[in-house]
Design a protein around this motif. Structure first.
Motif, mmCIF file in Angstrom:
data_model
loop_
_atom_site.group_PDB
_atom_site.id
_atom_site.type_symbol
_atom_site.label_atom_id
_atom_site.label_comp_id
_atom_site.label_asym_id
_atom_site.label_seq_id
_atom_site.Cartn_x
_atom_site.Cartn_y
_atom_site.Cartn_z
ATOM 1 N N ASP A 92 19.474 5.998 19.719
ATOM 2 C CA ASP A 92 19.097 4.679 19.224
ATOM 3 C C ASP A 92 19.708 4.451 17.851
ATOM 4 N N ALA A 93 19.687 3.191 17.425
ATOM 5 C CA ALA A 93 20.196 2.867 16.093
ATOM 6 C C ALA A 93 19.288 3.459 15.023
ATOM 7 N N GLY A 94 18.035 3.659 15.339
ATOM 8 C CA GLY A 94 17.060 4.212 14.390
ATOM 9 C C GLY A 94 15.738 4.368 15.109
ATOM 10 N N LEU A 95 14.662 4.420 14.362
ATOM 11 C CA LEU A 95 13.339 4.612 14.952
ATOM 12 C C LEU A 95 12.879 3.361 15.696
ATOM 13 N N LEU A 96 12.226 3.583 16.819
ATOM 14 C CA LEU A 96 11.626 2.460 17.530
ATOM 15 C C LEU A 96 10.254 2.143 16.940
ATOM 16 N N GLY A 97 9.561 3.187 16.487
ATOM 17 C CA GLY A 97 8.221 3.004 15.949
ATOM 18 C C GLY A 97 8.221 2.889 14.436
ATOM 19 N N ALA A 98 7.068 2.741 13.874
ATOM 20 C CA ALA A 98 6.934 2.559 12.428
ATOM 21 C C ALA A 98 7.167 3.885 11.711
ATOM 22 N N VAL A 99 7.655 3.806 10.494
ATOM 23 C CA VAL A 99 7.798 4.976 9.638
ATOM 24 C C VAL A 99 6.471 5.195 8.919
ATOM 25 N N GLU A 100 6.127 6.450 8.697
ATOM 26 C CA GLU A 100 4.853 6.772 8.040
ATOM 27 C C GLU A 100 4.734 6.013 6.722
ATOM 28 N N GLY A 101 3.603 5.385 6.531
ATOM 29 C CA GLY A 101 3.379 4.635 5.299
ATOM 30 C C GLY A 101 3.905 3.213 5.357
ATOM 31 N N GLN A 102 4.629 2.875 6.437
ATOM 32 C CA GLN A 102 5.162 1.502 6.557
ATOM 33 C C GLN A 102 4.829 0.936 7.942
ATOM 34 N N PRO A 103 3.544 0.835 8.270
ATOM 35 C CA PRO A 103 3.177 0.405 9.629
ATOM 36 C C PRO A 103 3.661 -1.004 9.966
ATOM 37 N N GLU A 104 3.934 -1.807 8.940
ATOM 38 C CA GLU A 104 4.358 -3.181 9.198
ATOM 39 C C GLU A 104 5.877 -3.311 9.279
ATOM 40 N N ALA A 105 6.611 -2.217 9.094
ATOM 41 C CA ALA A 105 8.074 -2.292 9.174
ATOM 42 C C ALA A 105 8.485 -2.557 10.618
ATOM 43 N N PRO A 106 9.438 -3.458 10.838
ATOM 44 C CA PRO A 106 9.907 -3.670 12.205
ATOM 45 C C PRO A 106 10.661 -2.439 12.704
ATOM 46 N N PRO A 107 10.805 -2.289 14.012
ATOM 47 C CA PRO A 107 11.529 -1.135 14.560
ATOM 48 C C PRO A 107 12.973 -1.106 14.050
ATOM 49 N N ASP A 108 13.523 0.101 13.901
ATOM 50 C CA ASP A 108 14.919 0.258 13.513
ATOM 51 C C ASP A 108 15.846 0.232 14.722
ATOM 52 N N ASP A 109 15.282 0.119 15.913
ATOM 53 C CA ASP A 109 16.099 -0.067 17.115
ATOM 54 C C ASP A 109 15.411 -1.115 17.969
ATOM 55 N N THR A 110 16.201 -1.956 18.615
ATOM 56 C CA THR A 110 15.616 -3.098 19.314
ATOM 57 C C THR A 110 15.166 -2.753 20.728
ATOM 58 N N GLY A 111 15.570 -1.595 21.245
ATOM 59 C CA GLY A 111 14.932 -1.055 22.443
ATOM 60 C C GLY A 111 15.568 -1.363 23.779
ATOM 61 N N GLU A 112 16.470 -2.343 23.864
ATOM 62 C CA GLU A 112 16.925 -2.739 25.203
ATOM 63 C C GLU A 112 17.881 -1.750 25.851
ATOM 64 N N ALA A 113 18.336 -0.731 25.093
ATOM 65 C CA ALA A 113 19.201 0.274 25.706
ATOM 66 C C ALA A 113 18.480 1.597 25.941
ATOM 67 N N LEU A 114 17.164 1.629 25.742
ATOM 68 C CA LEU A 114 16.385 2.852 25.994
ATOM 69 C C LEU A 114 16.616 3.338 27.407
ATOM 70 N N GLY A 115 16.940 4.629 27.531
ATOM 71 C CA GLY A 115 17.106 5.197 28.863
ATOM 72 C C GLY A 115 18.499 5.031 29.429
ATOM 73 N N LEU A 116 19.361 4.261 28.768
ATOM 74 C CA LEU A 116 20.732 4.095 29.271
ATOM 75 C C LEU A 116 21.633 5.184 28.688
ATOM 76 N N PRO A 117 22.611 5.655 29.461
ATOM 77 C CA PRO A 117 23.544 6.675 28.951
ATOM 78 C C PRO A 117 24.504 6.070 27.921
ATOM 79 N N PRO A 118 25.264 6.929 27.191
ATOM 80 C CA PRO A 118 26.179 6.428 26.145
ATOM 81 C C PRO A 118 27.179 5.395 26.672
ATOM 82 N N SER A 119 27.569 5.508 27.955
ATOM 83 C CA SER A 119 28.402 4.489 28.599
ATOM 84 C C SER A 119 29.744 4.276 27.914
ATOM 85 N N ALA A 120 30.266 5.360 27.306
ATOM 86 C CA ALA A 120 31.590 5.323 26.656
ATOM 87 C C ALA A 120 31.650 4.269 25.554
ATOM 88 N N LEU A 121 30.498 3.967 24.959
ATOM 89 C CA LEU A 121 30.472 2.983 23.870
ATOM 90 C C LEU A 121 31.413 3.380 22.737
#
Lengths: 402, 402
Positions: A92-121
């Motif tokens: 992923d580009a970064g964390l999907l969940g919140a970082v400790e101490g920053q529960p209101e921070a938006p995810p660092d990855d948008t999630g739509e590629a979860l579970g997909l292989p690298p696909s020669a990107l």
């Protein structure tokens, strides 16, 4: 094949992008052919996504820089580089969940590629001419970045041309390419703004002899005589990579990219007889053989073709030995309000010096190519594509901003 | 796997489309799962492309009829049907070369899919409400084709909504889907004109239990509880296929399609904390489990969710047992001129009666769904999708025009 992790990283379980990337670094031929789902090495002397065997799908985006703060731009390029190293490795580009101490921070990855292989990107970055007018970079602008001339027949729309930065994201799964662009845009929030964006659904060139030649939307095989990975260092150094004597030093090992959105008037083309189509191209439609020859890869005999045949006009021998590494994609962007599909070719070509390569070829074509009746160039971009990122401490454009 | 022929048919070597199609007809479960490159059976009681396991790529196009000549429209539907039978079997739409005695005739196939496998291509045709105002068809208009209401928050653009006819082309190779639409548009020259066209790069629903649930561009799994091929005849007859008692007779075995282009304001969504995103959907992002449950396919307990959670509002128990067969696709249509990607979901849903299924569900969502802050419906279509083509002598809409 590395798979994207399929669970949310809980607060606190921070992965260090650099360390993960190092662990994935592999030796072996740079950007060579692998499975369609595999990862392509991110680090190297040249950026991936140029001689990498052309992937099936494209998401290209041009950005305007919207800050005056040079430090913010450099930090964004560092952040982009780290995220690109992760994403091309199938992470992923970064964390999907919140970082400790920053529960209101938006995810660092948008999630739509979860579970997909690298696909020669591959993610390839370029700098536009307008960038060099900012941030005190004027004296670092390469001579090769002088504006392209206006070609006869050009119908360039400024709002989908130029730009300060571009990203070419190629992958064998379009969701993976879109995810990469979208996350880099997210990381760039407040620093850059999307100027225009182009999806390409099918490659129209091969950049490796291991690939079959694909077809453009005129139905013809395209790029049979393209520069390819297997052409070897001598030929690629001559035609593709910026050499120490070319200057500036920060571009050595880089390349110049010309992007042109070429709208095809396919409805008119589709009413043209086959024999006429083949005369215009100078190749047969089915096999793709040069006129008067039998097979696609037979050496063309230009004397057997009309002077205005596309293949003849574009041939290196007609243009001072100019060769290009083409990496274009077919597109359909809906319809045009006149009952026609808005379709064509998003032309991408890499070269050592556009003014000695793309410009003479396009001059020949713009002047005489009968194909011009069926095409319109609607967007144009020229990009300085810096050399590759050397390792986790390096970043895109480090030598430019040093 | 049948391969498209890779050579030009010479003048005179005419293939009869019907005969070729018959030779390919196979028995076995209708539109069942096969390899990603294989052919999907074209003929049957229902059109393919509905319960067919959702292919990866979409090209959807809406047409306006531009002739007053009913015979011309019927002939085009016959020609479309014959070409679709050929193309879905992995053949060309027609001859690539000239027909004997007509050397100036343009090719009957545009050529860009030469050499590509069938790629599970399905071509599904629908009739729009406006068609029934023409050609003396008013008394044949199904009650179910009454206009959809305007929903709160709708921002529908008329120029990309409605239409007399639609084609949904789905395939695992986008070049094959685009080729199909383009050749049908070519065949329809002088009879129909493209009104709008939409490419979808990635499926957002599964229509078979053999498929993994894909993700939409909000990063969430979509359509976990979709109607699926394996739900069996009883459930599909109840929710999907028009039954004899529903009328009109020409629609029995058909279905109604609602198309909605749903633009997502992804940049705003991407700045929303994960916990809030999950509360809005009523599912976890990583696994896709309903709130308070552990696994994606666990039965949701609506009492564990806020009243406005998307899953709760859309659940059959909140909407008189209304279920849909969803077949939507992610799209990116460049950028919007405001620095944002023009991206979202092209929603496609099949059902037995839209006024008992889509309408109540969308009313619930439009009224209360917190997701509305992040989405805009920009296009809307309602289509009567007639039953399947029975064999080479039959054609799309034969019962409507009988």
């Amino acid at each position: 094949m590395v798979s994207r992790r399929n669970a949310i990283l809980a607060a606190g379980s921070v992965t260090v992008a650099g360390a993960a990337a190092v662990a994935l670094s592999r030796s072996g031929p740079e950007h060579a052919m692998a499975g369609p789902g595999d990862a392509v090495e991110f680090y190297g002397a040249h950026q991936a996504g140029i001689t990498t065997p052309a992937q099936d799908r494209l998401h290209f985006v041009a950005f305007d820089v919207i800050t005056d703060d040079r430090a913010k731009l450099v930090q964004m390029l560092r952040d982009w580089t780290a995220a690109a190293a992760r994403m091309t490795a199938g992470r992923d580009a970064g964390l999907l969940g919140a970082v400790e101490g920053q529960p209101e921070a938006p995810p660092d990855d948008t999630g739509e590629a979860l579970g997909l292989p690298p696909s020669a990107l591959t993610i390839t970055v370029g700098f536009g001419p307008s960038l060099f007018a900012k941030f005190g970079l004027a004296d670092r602008k390469p001579k090769a970045m002088a504006d392209l001339p206006r070609f006869p027949g050009d119908t360039i729309k400024p709002e989908i041309s130029g730009g300060d930065l571009c990203i070419q994201a190629c992958a064998n799964d379009p969701q993976v390419a879109v995810h990469a662009v979208r996350n880099l845009a997210r990381i760039g929030f407040g620093v850059v703004s999307v100027r225009y964006s182009q999806l390409g659904f099918g490659r129209t060139s091969s950049t490796s002899t291991a690939q079959a030649t694909p077809r453009n939307l005129m139905g013809f095989k395209d790029g049979t005589r393209n520069l390819k990975l297997e052409d070897g260092a001598e030929l690629l150094d001559k035609h593709l990579w910026v050499q120490p004597d070319d200057g500036p030093q920060w571009m050595v090992g880089g390349s110049y990219l010309v992007s042109r959105r070429i709208r095809m008037i396919i409805e008119t083309w589709d009413r043209t007889p086959l024999a006429e189509q083949e005369t215009i191209f100078g190749r047969t439609k089915g096999e793709g053989a040069p006129m008067g020859k039998a097979k696609e890869f037979d050496e063309p005999d230009l004397s057997l073709m009309p002077e205005e045949a596309h293949v003849r006009l574009a041939h290196p021998s007609s243009n001072g030995d100019a060769r290009l590494l083409r990496r274009g994609y077919n597109f359909v962007d809906g319809s045009d309000g006149l009952g026609r599909l808005d379709a064509g070719l998003f032309f991408l070509a890499y070269q050592r010096d556009p003014h000695k390569q793309f410009v003479p070829v396009q001059r020949s074509l713009a002047r005489a190519d009968v194909l011009n009746e069926y095409i319109r160039h609607t967007s144009s971009g020229l990009w300085a594509v810096p050399p590759g990122v050397k390792g986790p401490e390096d970043f895109w454009g480090s030598a430019l901003f040093a």
